[in-house]
Each structure stands twice: as C-alpha cells, then as structure tokens.
Design a protein around this motif. Structure first.
Motif, PDB file in Angstrom:
ATOM      1  N   ALA A 163      12.052 -60.255  -0.117  1.00  0.00           N
ATOM      2  CA  ALA A 163      13.352 -59.781  -0.945  1.00  0.00           C
ATOM      3  C   ALA A 163      12.599 -58.492  -1.766  1.00  0.00           C
ATOM      4  O   ALA A 163      11.354 -57.853  -1.834  1.00  0.00           O
ATOM      5  CB  ALA A 163      13.478 -60.936  -1.993  1.00  0.00           C
ATOM      6  N   GLN A 164      13.921 -57.488  -1.159  1.00  0.00           N
ATOM      7  CA  GLN A 164      13.835 -56.180  -1.861  1.00  0.00           C
ATOM      8  C   GLN A 164      15.173 -55.995  -3.166  1.00  0.00           C
ATOM      9  O   GLN A 164      15.814 -56.083  -2.312  1.00  0.00           O
ATOM     10  CB  GLN A 164      13.461 -55.088  -0.866  1.00  0.00           C
ATOM     11  N   PRO A 165      14.652 -55.489  -3.506  1.00  0.00           N
ATOM     12  CA  PRO A 165      16.297 -55.084  -5.061  1.00  0.00           C
ATOM     13  C   PRO A 165      16.833 -54.237  -4.013  1.00  0.00           C
ATOM     14  O   PRO A 165      15.963 -52.833  -3.285  1.00  0.00           O
ATOM     15  CB  PRO A 165      15.772 -55.160  -5.865  1.00  0.00           C
ATOM     16  N   LEU A 166      17.719 -53.961  -4.447  1.00  0.00           N
ATOM     17  CA  LEU A 166      19.229 -53.170  -3.491  1.00  0.00           C
ATOM     18  C   LEU A 166      18.503 -51.549  -4.437  1.00  0.00           C
ATOM     19  O   LEU A 166      18.355 -51.872  -5.745  1.00  0.00           O
ATOM     20  CB  LEU A 166      19.989 -52.890  -4.102  1.00  0.00           C
ATOM     21  N   PRO A 167      18.599 -50.150  -4.203  1.00  0.00           N
ATOM     22  CA  PRO A 167      18.278 -48.798  -4.429  1.00  0.00           C
ATOM     23  C   PRO A 167      19.251 -48.706  -5.215  1.00  0.00           C
ATOM     24  O   PRO A 167      19.576 -47.596  -5.968  1.00  0.00           O
ATOM     25  CB  PRO A 167      18.275 -48.172  -3.184  1.00  0.00           C
ATOM     26  N   LEU A 168      20.569 -49.597  -4.798  1.00  0.00           N
ATOM     27  CA  LEU A 168      21.738 -48.549  -5.790  1.00  0.00           C
ATOM     28  C   LEU A 168      22.710 -49.598  -5.784  1.00  0.00           C
ATOM     29  O   LEU A 168      22.662 -50.631  -5.179  1.00  0.00           O
ATOM     30  CB  LEU A 168      22.023 -47.150  -5.265  1.00  0.00           C
ATOM     31  N   GLN A 172      30.948 -56.291  -6.232  1.00  0.00           N
ATOM     32  CA  GLN A 172      30.711 -58.035  -5.576  1.00  0.00           C
ATOM     33  C   GLN A 172      30.638 -57.838  -3.207  1.00  0.00           C
ATOM     34  O   GLN A 172      30.426 -58.810  -2.728  1.00  0.00           O
ATOM     35  CB  GLN A 172      31.570 -58.735  -6.156  1.00  0.00           C
ATOM     36  N   ASP A 173      31.516 -56.726  -3.390  1.00  0.00           N
ATOM     37  CA  ASP A 173      32.669 -57.295  -1.727  1.00  0.00           C
ATOM     38  C   ASP A 173      31.100 -56.511  -1.175  1.00  0.00           C
ATOM     39  O   ASP A 173      31.195 -56.900   0.094  1.00  0.00           O
ATOM     40  CB  ASP A 173      33.405 -56.555  -1.823  1.00  0.00           C
ATOM     41  N   GLU A 174      30.446 -55.213  -1.441  1.00  0.00           N
ATOM     42  CA  GLU A 174      29.621 -54.463  -0.295  1.00  0.00           C
ATOM     43  C   GLU A 174      28.578 -56.019  -0.454  1.00  0.00           C
ATOM     44  O   GLU A 174      27.502 -56.047   0.391  1.00  0.00           O
ATOM     45  CB  GLU A 174      28.898 -53.411  -1.444  1.00  0.00           C
ATOM     46  N   GLN A 175      28.167 -56.222  -1.708  1.00  0.00           N
ATOM     47  CA  GLN A 175      26.944 -57.135  -1.423  1.00  0.00           C
ATOM     48  C   GLN A 175      26.954 -58.465  -0.585  1.00  0.00           C
ATOM     49  O   GLN A 175      26.444 -59.297   0.050  1.00  0.00           O
ATOM     50  CB  GLN A 175      26.528 -57.713  -2.989  1.00  0.00           C
ATOM     51  N   ALA A 176      28.318 -59.304  -0.777  1.00  0.00           N
ATOM     52  CA  ALA A 176      28.592 -60.124   0.208  1.00  0.00           C
ATOM     53  C   ALA A 176      28.671 -59.243   1.680  1.00  0.00           C
ATOM     54  O   ALA A 176      28.399 -60.422   2.405  1.00  0.00           O
ATOM     55  CB  ALA A 176      30.418 -60.307   0.151  1.00  0.00           C
ATOM     56  N   ALA A 177      28.624 -58.290   1.762  1.00  0.00           N
ATOM     57  CA  ALA A 177      29.074 -57.937   3.075  1.00  0.00           C
ATOM     58  C   ALA A 177      27.244 -58.015   3.643  1.00  0.00           C
ATOM     59  O   ALA A 177      27.238 -58.189   5.038  1.00  0.00           O
ATOM     60  CB  ALA A 177      29.399 -56.504   3.012  1.00  0.00           C
ATOM     61  N   VAL A 178      26.723 -57.464   2.582  1.00  0.00           N
ATOM     62  CA  VAL A 178      25.451 -57.038   2.937  1.00  0.00           C
ATOM     63  C   VAL A 178      24.991 -58.773   3.087  1.00  0.00           C
ATOM     64  O   VAL A 178      23.857 -59.018   4.659  1.00  0.00           O
ATOM     65  CB  VAL A 178      24.551 -56.675   1.721  1.00  0.00           C
ATOM     66  N   ILE A 179      25.382 -59.834   2.909  1.00  0.00           N
ATOM     67  CA  ILE A 179      24.567 -61.042   3.064  1.00  0.00           C
ATOM     68  C   ILE A 179      24.797 -61.504   3.934  1.00  0.00           C
ATOM     69  O   ILE A 179      24.539 -61.736   4.967  1.00  0.00           O
ATOM     70  CB  ILE A 179      24.852 -61.595   1.799  1.00  0.00           C
ATOM     71  N   GLN A 214      16.031 -53.986   6.489  1.00  0.00           N
ATOM     72  CA  GLN A 214      15.876 -53.589   5.185  1.00  0.00           C
ATOM     73  C   GLN A 214      16.919 -54.399   4.971  1.00  0.00           C
ATOM     74  O   GLN A 214      16.771 -54.802   3.803  1.00  0.00           O
ATOM     75  CB  GLN A 214      15.874 -52.215   5.561  1.00  0.00           C
ATOM     76  N   LEU A 215      17.829 -54.049   5.442  1.00  0.00           N
ATOM     77  CA  LEU A 215      18.774 -54.935   5.009  1.00  0.00           C
ATOM     78  C   LEU A 215      18.926 -56.052   4.852  1.00  0.00           C
ATOM     79  O   LEU A 215      19.671 -56.985   4.417  1.00  0.00           O
ATOM     80  CB  LEU A 215      20.257 -55.321   5.938  1.00  0.00           C
ATOM     81  N   THR A 216      18.243 -57.516   6.103  1.00  0.00           N
ATOM     82  CA  THR A 216      17.409 -58.818   5.526  1.00  0.00           C
ATOM     83  C   THR A 216      17.063 -59.005   4.270  1.00  0.00           C
ATOM     84  O   THR A 216      16.786 -59.948   3.172  1.00  0.00           O
ATOM     85  CB  THR A 216      16.666 -58.739   7.101  1.00  0.00           C
ATOM     86  N   ALA A 217      16.319 -58.155   3.529  1.00  0.00           N
ATOM     87  CA  ALA A 217      14.931 -57.446   2.459  1.00  0.00           C
ATOM     88  C   ALA A 217      16.013 -57.662   1.622  1.00  0.00           C
ATOM     89  O   ALA A 217      16.098 -58.599   0.560  1.00  0.00           O
ATOM     90  CB  ALA A 217      14.159 -56.804   2.732  1.00  0.00           C
ATOM     91  N   TYR A 218      17.529 -56.844   1.677  1.00  0.00           N
ATOM     92  CA  TYR A 218      18.266 -56.774   0.553  1.00  0.00           C
ATOM     93  C   TYR A 218      19.025 -57.965   0.022  1.00  0.00           C
ATOM     94  O   TYR A 218      19.079 -58.371  -0.599  1.00  0.00           O
ATOM     95  CB  TYR A 218      19.158 -55.776   0.418  1.00  0.00           C
ATOM     96  N   ALA A 219      19.073 -58.193   1.820  1.00  0.00           N
ATOM     97  CA  ALA A 219      20.238 -60.184   1.824  1.00  0.00           C
ATOM     98  C   ALA A 219      19.112 -61.163   0.758  1.00  0.00           C
ATOM     99  O   ALA A 219      19.583 -61.507  -0.108  1.00  0.00           O
ATOM    100  CB  ALA A 219      20.159 -60.750   2.444  1.00  0.00           C
ATOM    101  N   ASN A 220      18.249 -61.236   0.972  1.00  0.00           N
ATOM    102  CA  ASN A 220      17.117 -62.032   0.020  1.00  0.00           C
ATOM    103  C   ASN A 220      16.930 -61.331  -1.082  1.00  0.00           C
ATOM    104  O   ASN A 220      16.816 -62.831  -2.085  1.00  0.00           O
ATOM    105  CB  ASN A 220      15.986 -62.343   0.972  1.00  0.00           C
ATOM    106  N   GLY A 221      17.178 -60.808  -1.803  1.00  0.00           N
ATOM    107  CA  GLY A 221      17.110 -60.105  -2.770  1.00  0.00           C
ATOM    108  C   GLY A 221      18.215 -60.149  -3.776  1.00  0.00           C
ATOM    109  O   GLY A 221      18.166 -60.901  -4.951  1.00  0.00           O
ATOM    110  N   LEU A 223      20.075 -62.751  -2.701  1.00  0.00           N
ATOM    111  CA  LEU A 223      20.490 -64.491  -3.189  1.00  0.00           C
ATOM    112  C   LEU A 223      18.890 -64.910  -4.291  1.00  0.00           C
ATOM    113  O   LEU A 223      18.970 -66.100  -4.531  1.00  0.00           O
ATOM    114  CB  LEU A 223      19.557 -64.833  -2.151  1.00  0.00           C
ATOM    115  N   GLY A 224      18.506 -64.041  -4.520  1.00  0.00           N
ATOM    116  CA  GLY A 224      17.252 -64.630  -5.731  1.00  0.00           C
ATOM    117  C   GLY A 224      16.154 -65.016  -4.896  1.00  0.00           C
ATOM    118  O   GLY A 224      15.362 -65.955  -5.631  1.00  0.00           O
ATOM    119  N   ARG A 225      15.285 -64.222  -3.808  1.00  0.00           N
ATOM    120  CA  ARG A 225      14.762 -65.081  -3.043  1.00  0.00           C
ATOM    121  C   ARG A 225      13.588 -64.091  -3.616  1.00  0.00           C
ATOM    122  O   ARG A 225      13.741 -63.173  -3.437  1.00  0.00           O
ATOM    123  CB  ARG A 225      14.388 -65.317  -1.721  1.00  0.00           C
ATOM    124  N   PRO A 226      11.739 -65.010  -3.912  1.00  0.00           N
ATOM    125  CA  PRO A 226      11.173 -63.937  -4.021  1.00  0.00           C
ATOM    126  C   PRO A 226      10.538 -63.009  -3.029  1.00  0.00           C
ATOM    127  O   PRO A 226      11.421 -62.926  -2.282  1.00  0.00           O
ATOM    128  CB  PRO A 226       9.913 -65.079  -3.850  1.00  0.00           C
TER     129      PRO A 226
END
Length: 226
Positions: A163-168, A172-179, A214-221, A223-226
């Motif tokens: 997982a990686q944190p979002l850089p910005l 909620q809608d934008e987060q849902a789109a990434v996931i 990168q987007l998959t890493a953001y999605a994992n972040g 979702l609260g995954r390590p």
C-alpha cells in the motif's frame, strides 16, 4: 447448518458484515467441482489410453493436478472461486474479507486430508457445525472464510499489493473511482488498463503499466492494507 453472519473490522476501524456460507451450500459446490473434475479426468484417460505407458504417466500427472492444484489455482487467480463455488455464488476470502493469497490457499487445501477423515468430510462437517463461521479445520488454520460472493464489501477484489498513501487529498467519489479501477483492472486488457490509468497522470505522475501499479498501491492504501 444455517448460513451465519460474521462481523469483521477493517484496519481503519470500519465494521463489515459478511455472510459465511453454511455446510449445505459448501457441500453442493464441492460435489459440482468433484463431478467436473471426474468428467475431465475420465475424458483425458480415454485419450491417454492410446499412448500406452506414456499415457499412464500423463493420466497420473493430471490426477495430481486436479486433486491438489485445481482449488489453489482457482482460489488465488480466479477471485477465490472454483467453478462449483462460482455456480453457487460462493467465494474464499481471507478472514478480514480481503482476497485469499497463495500460502493460505495451499494450507487450507492441504488440510482437506484432515477434514476428510474418517470419510466424506466427517471432521470438516463436525468442525463446521461447531465453528460460528462454519469453518472447517483448513479454514481455521489458514485464516480463511467461505462467504456468499454478493455480500462482499466494495474493494474486496482489489489485488493485494504494497500500500501507498495518496500524494494529495481526494474526495469520496474520487477515492471510490481509484478503488473501482483497481478492482476491475484484472478483467481489462493491458491496453485498456494503461489507457485508463494514463488519465490519472496528475495523480500518479506515471504512465502505462507503472501507472496501473501505482493506482493499485493507492487503492490498497485506501482500503487500509499494510
């Protein structure tokens, strides 16, 4: 045994409710898989018979693959579903609702030997009747759960990755789109994945396959995954 509801808490403290599959629906899925494998094996043996001793060796290899490899391959690479589980709307997941990974899948399937004792899954049936989440010994040891697929929370199909944190900040809608992108990307062609990921260059700073990763890493972040 009746189906049960299991409440779990994600790493970020969000409660989720998953409906664990009971012994009857799991037995139906197992019988379907057994029948399908029997059809494949009997058909192949008929073909291999024409090859003599070499055909016998191939038949034994196929039997090994169907017995020990079929479930693991389906659970890890086909979203936790064998053909039988797909037909019954079931899915194998980790105990926290995330996709099952290779080692837990191998563990739960190796322990079918124990659950199958003394015959026709006697131990597994008794264990499933006792356990609140209808788990057999293999599931308990591996930390897995068989649930009704339609009840899985959003993001459950996102491939597990560091997982990686979002850089910005995103709304909620934008987060849902990434996931949603990360969840659906395995079903898309590589070209389509990259095409969609390139749209989010301002977020990832990357293009092509690197942007997808990168987007998959953001999605994992998210979702609260390590």
């Amino acid at each position: 045994m009746l189906d049960t509801v299991r409440e779990i808490e994600t790493p970020e403290g969000v409660s989720l409710r998953l409906r664990a599959a009971g012994a009857f629906s799991r037995a139906q899925a197992w019988l379907l898989d057994l029948g399908l494998r029997a059809i494949v094996y009997s058909t192949a043996v008929g073909i291999f018979a024409a090859l003599g001793r070499g055909g016998t060796g191939l038949a034994l290899l196929l039997l090994f693959a169907l017995t020990w490899g079929y479930n693991v391959v389906c659970e890890v690479w086909f979203h936790g579903q064998t053909l039988g589980k797909r037909a019954l709307g079931l899915r194998v997941v980790s105990a926290d609702g995330t996709p099952v990974t290779l080692l837990p899948s191998i563990t739960r399937n190796l322990l079918r030997v124990v659950d199958g004792l003394p015959g026709i899954y006697g131990v597994g049936l008794v264990c499933g009747m006792i356990d609140p989440s209808a788990r057999r010994i293999g599931d308990i040891v591996a930390g897995t759960l068989v649930v009704h697929a339609d009840d899985l929370p959003a993001g459950s199909k996102v491939p597990v990755a560091p997982a990686q944190p979002l850089p910005l900040p995103l709304d909620q809608d934008e987060q849902a789109a990434v996931i949603e992108f990360a969840e659906r990307s395995p079903q898309l062609t590589v070209q389509r994945q990259e095409e969609l990921a390139d749209i989010l260059y301002p977020l990832t700073g990357r293009e092509g396959t690197a942007a997808v990763v990168q987007l998959t890493a953001y999605a994992n972040g998210l979702l609260g995954r390590p």
